[in-house]
Design a protein around this motif. Structure first.
Motif, PDB file in Angstrom:
ATOM      1  N   ARG A  29      77.969  27.923 -35.572  1.00  0.00           N
ATOM      2  CA  ARG A  29      79.145  28.691 -35.981  1.00  0.00           C
ATOM      3  C   ARG A  29      78.808  29.627 -37.152  1.00  0.00           C
ATOM      4  NH1 ARG A  29      83.971  24.099 -35.915  1.00  0.00           N
ATOM      5  NH2 ARG A  29      84.121  23.887 -33.643  1.00  0.00           N
ATOM      6  N   LEU A  30      78.039  29.123 -38.102  1.00  0.00           N
ATOM      7  CA  LEU A  30      77.625  29.970 -39.228  1.00  0.00           C
ATOM      8  C   LEU A  30      76.781  31.145 -38.745  1.00  0.00           C
ATOM      9  CD1 LEU A  30      76.707  27.202 -41.835  1.00  0.00           C
ATOM     10  CD2 LEU A  30      78.596  28.840 -42.003  1.00  0.00           C
ATOM     11  N   MET A  31      75.901  30.903 -37.782  1.00  0.00           N
ATOM     12  CA  MET A  31      75.032  31.979 -37.300  1.00  0.00           C
ATOM     13  C   MET A  31      75.813  33.020 -36.492  1.00  0.00           C
ATOM     14  SD  MET A  31      72.281  31.444 -38.826  1.00  0.00           S
ATOM     15  CE  MET A  31      71.316  32.765 -38.095  1.00  0.00           C
ATOM     16  N   VAL A  32      76.863  32.615 -35.815  1.00  0.00           N
ATOM     17  CA  VAL A  32      77.728  33.592 -35.134  1.00  0.00           C
ATOM     18  C   VAL A  32      78.375  34.500 -36.172  1.00  0.00           C
ATOM     19  CG1 VAL A  32      79.871  33.852 -33.802  1.00  0.00           C
ATOM     20  CG2 VAL A  32      78.123  32.207 -33.061  1.00  0.00           C
ATOM     21  N   ARG A  33      78.842  33.916 -37.288  1.00  0.00           N
ATOM     22  CA  ARG A  33      79.415  34.729 -38.369  1.00  0.00           C
ATOM     23  C   ARG A  33      78.373  35.665 -38.980  1.00  0.00           C
ATOM     24  NH1 ARG A  33      81.908  30.347 -41.860  1.00  0.00           N
ATOM     25  NH2 ARG A  33      82.423  29.041 -40.125  1.00  0.00           N
ATOM     26  N   MET A  34      77.133  35.171 -39.101  1.00  0.00           N
ATOM     27  CA  MET A  34      76.059  36.011 -39.641  1.00  0.00           C
ATOM     28  C   MET A  34      75.742  37.159 -38.687  1.00  0.00           C
ATOM     29  SD  MET A  34      75.349  34.934 -42.646  1.00  0.00           S
ATOM     30  CE  MET A  34      77.083  34.530 -42.766  1.00  0.00           C
ATOM     31  N   GLY A  35      75.926  36.936 -37.391  1.00  0.00           N
ATOM     32  CA  GLY A  35      75.752  38.011 -36.419  1.00  0.00           C
ATOM     33  C   GLY A  35      76.758  39.131 -36.617  1.00  0.00           C
ATOM     34  N   GLU A  36      77.959  38.771 -37.039  1.00  0.00           N
ATOM     35  CA  GLU A  36      78.982  39.781 -37.334  1.00  0.00           C
ATOM     36  C   GLU A  36      78.667  40.498 -38.646  1.00  0.00           C
ATOM     37  OE1 GLU A  36      82.520  37.397 -37.365  1.00  0.00           O
ATOM     38  OE2 GLU A  36      82.456  37.066 -35.193  1.00  0.00           O
ATOM     39  N   ARG A  37      78.174  39.749 -39.625  1.00  0.00           N
ATOM     40  CA  ARG A  37      77.879  40.322 -40.940  1.00  0.00           C
ATOM     41  C   ARG A  37      76.640  41.215 -40.910  1.00  0.00           C
ATOM     42  NH1 ARG A  37      77.676  36.400 -45.982  1.00  0.00           N
ATOM     43  NH2 ARG A  37      79.886  36.379 -45.512  1.00  0.00           N
ATOM     44  N   TYR A  38      75.648  40.814 -40.109  1.00  0.00           N
ATOM     45  CA  TYR A  38      74.387  41.568 -40.021  1.00  0.00           C
ATOM     46  C   TYR A  38      74.130  41.953 -38.562  1.00  0.00           C
ATOM     47  CZ  TYR A  38      73.900  39.415 -44.600  1.00  0.00           C
ATOM     48  OH  TYR A  38      74.136  38.995 -45.890  1.00  0.00           O
ATOM     49  N   PRO A  39      74.857  42.959 -38.077  1.00  0.00           N
ATOM     50  CA  PRO A  39      74.717  43.344 -36.669  1.00  0.00           C
ATOM     51  C   PRO A  39      73.319  43.896 -36.379  1.00  0.00           C
ATOM     52  CG  PRO A  39      76.090  44.923 -37.855  1.00  0.00           C
ATOM     53  CD  PRO A  39      75.812  43.803 -38.802  1.00  0.00           C
ATOM     54  N   GLY A  40      72.914  43.731 -35.141  1.00  0.00           N
ATOM     55  CA  GLY A  40      71.634  44.264 -34.700  1.00  0.00           C
ATOM     56  C   GLY A  40      70.540  43.229 -34.589  1.00  0.00           C
ATOM     57  N   TYR A  41      70.714  42.091 -35.275  1.00  0.00           N
ATOM     58  CA  TYR A  41      69.693  41.039 -35.218  1.00  0.00           C
ATOM     59  C   TYR A  41      69.911  40.066 -34.056  1.00  0.00           C
ATOM     60  CZ  TYR A  41      68.079  42.473 -39.828  1.00  0.00           C
ATOM     61  OH  TYR A  41      67.589  43.198 -40.884  1.00  0.00           O
ATOM     62  N   GLY A  45      68.761  31.924 -41.575  1.00  0.00           N
ATOM     63  CA  GLY A  45      69.919  31.057 -41.648  1.00  0.00           C
ATOM     64  C   GLY A  45      69.652  29.760 -42.373  1.00  0.00           C
ATOM     65  N   PRO A  46      70.714  28.970 -42.535  1.00  0.00           N
ATOM     66  CA  PRO A  46      70.627  27.750 -43.331  1.00  0.00           C
ATOM     67  C   PRO A  46      70.017  26.582 -42.562  1.00  0.00           C
ATOM     68  CG  PRO A  46      72.818  27.936 -42.430  1.00  0.00           C
ATOM     69  CD  PRO A  46      72.075  29.192 -42.028  1.00  0.00           C
ATOM     70  N   LEU A  47      69.672  25.574 -43.321  1.00  0.00           N
ATOM     71  CA  LEU A  47      69.389  24.242 -42.796  1.00  0.00           C
ATOM     72  C   LEU A  47      70.697  23.484 -42.931  1.00  0.00           C
ATOM     73  CD1 LEU A  47      67.360  21.922 -41.998  1.00  0.00           C
ATOM     74  CD2 LEU A  47      67.125  21.523 -44.461  1.00  0.00           C
ATOM     75  N   VAL A  48      71.137  22.834 -41.860  1.00  0.00           N
ATOM     76  CA  VAL A  48      72.385  22.072 -41.908  1.00  0.00           C
ATOM     77  C   VAL A  48      72.066  20.622 -41.576  1.00  0.00           C
ATOM     78  CG1 VAL A  48      74.706  21.783 -40.950  1.00  0.00           C
ATOM     79  CG2 VAL A  48      73.770  24.082 -41.260  1.00  0.00           C
ATOM     80  N   MET A  49      72.566  19.718 -42.411  1.00  0.00           N
ATOM     81  CA  MET A  49      72.353  18.289 -42.219  1.00  0.00           C
ATOM     82  C   MET A  49      73.708  17.601 -42.185  1.00  0.00           C
ATOM     83  SD  MET A  49      69.142  17.831 -44.799  1.00  0.00           S
ATOM     84  CE  MET A  49      68.646  16.239 -44.119  1.00  0.00           C
ATOM     85  N   ALA A  50      73.792  16.549 -41.383  1.00  0.00           N
ATOM     86  CA  ALA A  50      75.040  15.788 -41.302  1.00  0.00           C
ATOM     87  C   ALA A  50      74.732  14.302 -41.333  1.00  0.00           C
ATOM     88  CB  ALA A  50      75.807  16.140 -40.031  1.00  0.00           C
ATOM     89  N   GLY A  51      75.607  13.563 -41.987  1.00  0.00           N
ATOM     90  CA  GLY A  51      75.575  12.105 -41.979  1.00  0.00           C
ATOM     91  C   GLY A  51      76.886  11.616 -41.408  1.00  0.00           C
ATOM     92  N   VAL A  92      74.996  22.108 -46.196  1.00  0.00           N
ATOM     93  CA  VAL A  92      74.465  23.409 -45.786  1.00  0.00           C
ATOM     94  C   VAL A  92      73.540  23.902 -46.896  1.00  0.00           C
ATOM     95  CG1 VAL A  92      75.023  25.790 -45.153  1.00  0.00           C
ATOM     96  CG2 VAL A  92      76.545  23.916 -44.445  1.00  0.00           C
ATOM     97  N   ILE A  93      72.271  24.054 -46.558  1.00  0.00           N
ATOM     98  CA  ILE A  93      71.278  24.515 -47.533  1.00  0.00           C
ATOM     99  C   ILE A  93      70.897  25.950 -47.168  1.00  0.00           C
ATOM    100  CG2 ILE A  93      68.982  24.120 -48.493  1.00  0.00           C
ATOM    101  CD1 ILE A  93      69.445  21.112 -47.807  1.00  0.00           C
ATOM    102  N   PRO A  94      71.239  26.915 -48.017  1.00  0.00           N
ATOM    103  CA  PRO A  94      71.020  28.327 -47.675  1.00  0.00           C
ATOM    104  C   PRO A  94      69.539  28.700 -47.659  1.00  0.00           C
ATOM    105  CG  PRO A  94      71.911  28.122 -49.899  1.00  0.00           C
ATOM    106  CD  PRO A  94      71.876  26.741 -49.326  1.00  0.00           C
ATOM    107  N   PRO A  95      69.218  29.773 -46.955  1.00  0.00           N
ATOM    108  CA  PRO A  95      67.815  30.176 -46.813  1.00  0.00           C
ATOM    109  C   PRO A  95      67.115  30.485 -48.130  1.00  0.00           C
ATOM    110  CG  PRO A  95      69.282  31.802 -45.804  1.00  0.00           C
ATOM    111  CD  PRO A  95      70.117  30.642 -46.207  1.00  0.00           C
ATOM    112  N   ALA A 149      75.820  18.777 -37.069  1.00  0.00           N
ATOM    113  CA  ALA A 149      74.892  19.709 -37.706  1.00  0.00           C
ATOM    114  C   ALA A 149      74.686  20.953 -36.840  1.00  0.00           C
ATOM    115  CB  ALA A 149      73.555  19.020 -37.982  1.00  0.00           C
ATOM    116  N   LYS A 150      74.474  20.752 -35.554  1.00  0.00           N
ATOM    117  CA  LYS A 150      74.197  21.887 -34.656  1.00  0.00           C
ATOM    118  C   LYS A 150      75.405  22.808 -34.521  1.00  0.00           C
ATOM    119  CE  LYS A 150      71.965  23.774 -30.914  1.00  0.00           C
ATOM    120  NZ  LYS A 150      71.706  25.131 -31.346  1.00  0.00           N
ATOM    121  N   VAL A 151      76.581  22.243 -34.310  1.00  0.00           N
ATOM    122  CA  VAL A 151      77.773  23.084 -34.140  1.00  0.00           C
ATOM    123  C   VAL A 151      78.083  23.835 -35.439  1.00  0.00           C
ATOM    124  CG1 VAL A 151      80.274  23.073 -33.719  1.00  0.00           C
ATOM    125  CG2 VAL A 151      78.739  21.725 -32.257  1.00  0.00           C
TER     126      VAL A 151
END
Length: 192
Positions: free
Chosen positions: A139-151, A25-31, A69-72, A133-135
């Motif tokens: 949220r992105l990782m929940v979507r990735m769970g749908e896109r890549y099931p099983g992980y 998953g990505p690195l997420v930063m917020a200011g 959002v900085i992708p992997p 940043a955390k939220v």
């Protein structure tokens, strides 16, 4: 020159990140510059998911903010430190503040940036950035769970839990895994 004062004080942009250490998953930063006080702010890791979610929209409405959002694959290409520097610079370019305060122990040599260990626990603007940043990342990782099931991304959010390591051993790496991050428990022993 824009008015940099918020309620008669300097505009402090608090900066924090989520996702520095996961395997996927990505690195997420917020200011964040808080324009109005927000009750209940603290380090995002000390809040329940439900409380973070409840604070998210309140923070957005009460602030000037910028989320990066900085992708992997970019983390793999540039490295984690260079990715953090890229995110910090983008936030500092996007958010006009008198002071930029990053949670942690290094400024990565960036001029005009201060750092403070546990700032996310003690400085409201940094706490707010921590939550955004955390939220955002969760949220992105929940979507990735749908896109890549099983992980199980929706559960462990890409961190190296036992269930995640077992899924990698069973399924191999997904497109959102950080290929540059070495997973010792999955490496093949070298034969001499």
């Amino acid at each position: 020159m824009p008015n940099r004062l918020v309620n008669g004080t300097e505009r402090v942009c608090g900066i924090d990140e989520a996702g520095r250490g996961p395997l996927a998953g990505p690195l997420v930063m917020a200011g964040v510059i808080l324009l109005d006080p927000v009750e209940g702010l603290t380090d995002s890791k000390k809040l329940t998911e439900k409380r973070r979610e409840a604070l998210y929209d309140t923070i957005l409405a009460a602030s000037v903010h910028h989320i990066v959002v900085i992708p992997p694959d970019r983390i793999d290409d540039k490295g984690l430190s260079a990715s953090l520097v890229e995110g910090l610079r983008e936030i500092m370019d996007a958010v006009d503040a008198d002071d930029y305060l990053f949670d942690g122990n290094t400024t990565f040599g960036i001029s005009g940036l201060r750092c403070l260990v546990k700032a996310d626990l003690h400085v409201p603007a940094v706490s707010a950035a921590s939550i955004l940043a955390k939220v955002t990342r969760d949220r992105l990782m929940v979507r990735m769970g749908e896109r890549y099931p099983g992980y199980g991304f929706e559960k462990h959010k890409g961190y190296g839990t036992r269930a995640h390591l077992e899924a990698i051993a069973r399924l191999g790496l997904s497109p959102i895994h950080r290929k540059s991050f070495k997973i010792r428990s999955l490496e093949q022993p070298t034969l001499f």
